[in-house]
Design an enzyme around this catalytic site. Structure first.
Site, PDB file in Angstrom:
ATOM      1  N   GLU A  17      53.261  52.206  32.375  1.00  0.00           N
ATOM      2  CA  GLU A  17      53.178  53.396  32.801  1.00  0.00           C
ATOM      3  C   GLU A  17      51.881  53.693  33.108  1.00  0.00           C
ATOM      4  O   GLU A  17      51.353  54.575  33.938  1.00  0.00           O
ATOM      5  CB  GLU A  17      53.957  54.410  31.979  1.00  0.00           C
ATOM      6  CG  GLU A  17      55.260  54.295  32.002  1.00  0.00           C
ATOM      7  CD  GLU A  17      56.181  55.097  31.002  1.00  0.00           C
ATOM      8  OE1 GLU A  17      56.917  55.827  31.522  1.00  0.00           O
ATOM      9  OE2 GLU A  17      55.757  55.040  29.881  1.00  0.00           O
ATOM     10  N   GLU A  40      61.860  50.293  27.526  1.00  0.00           N
ATOM     11  CA  GLU A  40      62.426  51.433  26.650  1.00  0.00           C
ATOM     12  C   GLU A  40      63.815  51.328  26.427  1.00  0.00           C
ATOM     13  O   GLU A  40      64.294  51.743  25.129  1.00  0.00           O
ATOM     14  CB  GLU A  40      62.075  52.657  27.107  1.00  0.00           C
ATOM     15  CG  GLU A  40      60.455  53.003  27.197  1.00  0.00           C
ATOM     16  CD  GLU A  40      59.646  52.551  28.136  1.00  0.00           C
ATOM     17  OE1 GLU A  40      58.436  52.792  28.411  1.00  0.00           O
ATOM     18  OE2 GLU A  40      60.124  51.663  29.218  1.00  0.00           O
TER      19      GLU A  40
END
Length: 254
Positions: free
Chosen positions: A108, A128
């Site tokens: 990210e 995740e």
């Protein structure tokens, strides 16, 4: 200077290094604060034109420090996001120099950058879901803008890896280098950016990054408001003068 984030400045370029190699540069609150401070300095200093963010020890970033998370620490900064960048990228261009893994929050951070240089053996991913978490620091928002929808969906739902050559083919990575060469490649790219008019570079970034959210009927007016001061600047005149005189321009940022 932060103990977990190193900064170096030379030739108009800021190099920001995540420096927790023993933890694969996993992001803690201290890392987020160090990155935020470095980005503030990048934007504030007239002698800096472009930044590079990279990781120490052959890994870009493994994401959030899960031990800190279990202890109740959240590494985001209000108004700045994860690692001090995902919600508020700098005004000036930022290049990610990726070796090894850029996973979860590390991926990210890469997605929050403007340009990406990666070693051929680097890997990207949003794993995740494998930990019962969600890529909420911009990954689910930005990844579908950088790679095809189905590719983004597969990465988000399986938590699998995207090898750098495929990331390059999809357009997520600008330039590939041999293993160990990502920072050198990023410096080469940064020097190309830094050689140009700083006002023009910053406004070009602002238009490209902002235009997708502009209403279609307002796009031309919004762009005009941003670019007209550049055309009226001393740097614009210097660029034309230097071209006529066949010499390198001397930018002042004014």
């Amino acid at each position: 200077m932060s103990d977990v984030v190193r900064t170096e400045y030379a030739d108009g370029i800021a190099v920001i290094t995540l420096d927790r190699p023993e933890a694969r540069n996993a992001v803690t609150r201290a890392v987020s604060e160090g990155v935020a401070a470095a980005l503030d300095e990048l934007d504030a200093r007239d002698d800096l034109a472009v930044g590079i963010i990279t990781g120490a020890g052959g890994t870009f970033c493994a994401g959030m420090d899960l031990k800190g998370f279990l202890a109740g620490e959240r590494p985001g900064i209000e108004g700045r996001g994860f690692a001090g960048i995902t919600e508020a990228p700098p005004r000036k261009p930022l290049i990610a120099a990726v070796e090894g893994y850029a996973l979860a929050g590390g991926c990210e951070v890469v997605l929050a950058c403007d340009l990406v240089v990666a070693a051929e053996n680097a890997r990207f991913g949003l794993p995740e879901v494998k930990r019962g978490l969600v890529a909420a620091a911009g990954g689910l928002l930005r990844l579908p803008q950088r790679v095809p929808y189905q590719v983004a969906m597969e990465l988000a739902l399986t938590g699998g890896f995207l090898p750098a050559p495929k990331a390059h083919a999809y357009g997520l990575v600008n330039r590939l280098t041999a293993p160990g060469g990502a920072l050198s490649g990023a410096l080469e790219l940064a020097r190309e950016v830094a050689a140009n008019g700083p006002l023009a570079v910053q406004v070009s970034k602002q238009v490209i990054a902002g235009a997708p959210a502009w209403p279609a009927g307002e796009a031309a007016d919004r762009q005009r408001a941003l670019v007209e001061p550049v055309f009226a600047s001393q740097d614009a005149k210097e660029g034309a003068r230097a071209f006529a005189e066949k010499r390198p321009p001397r930018w002042t940022g004014r």
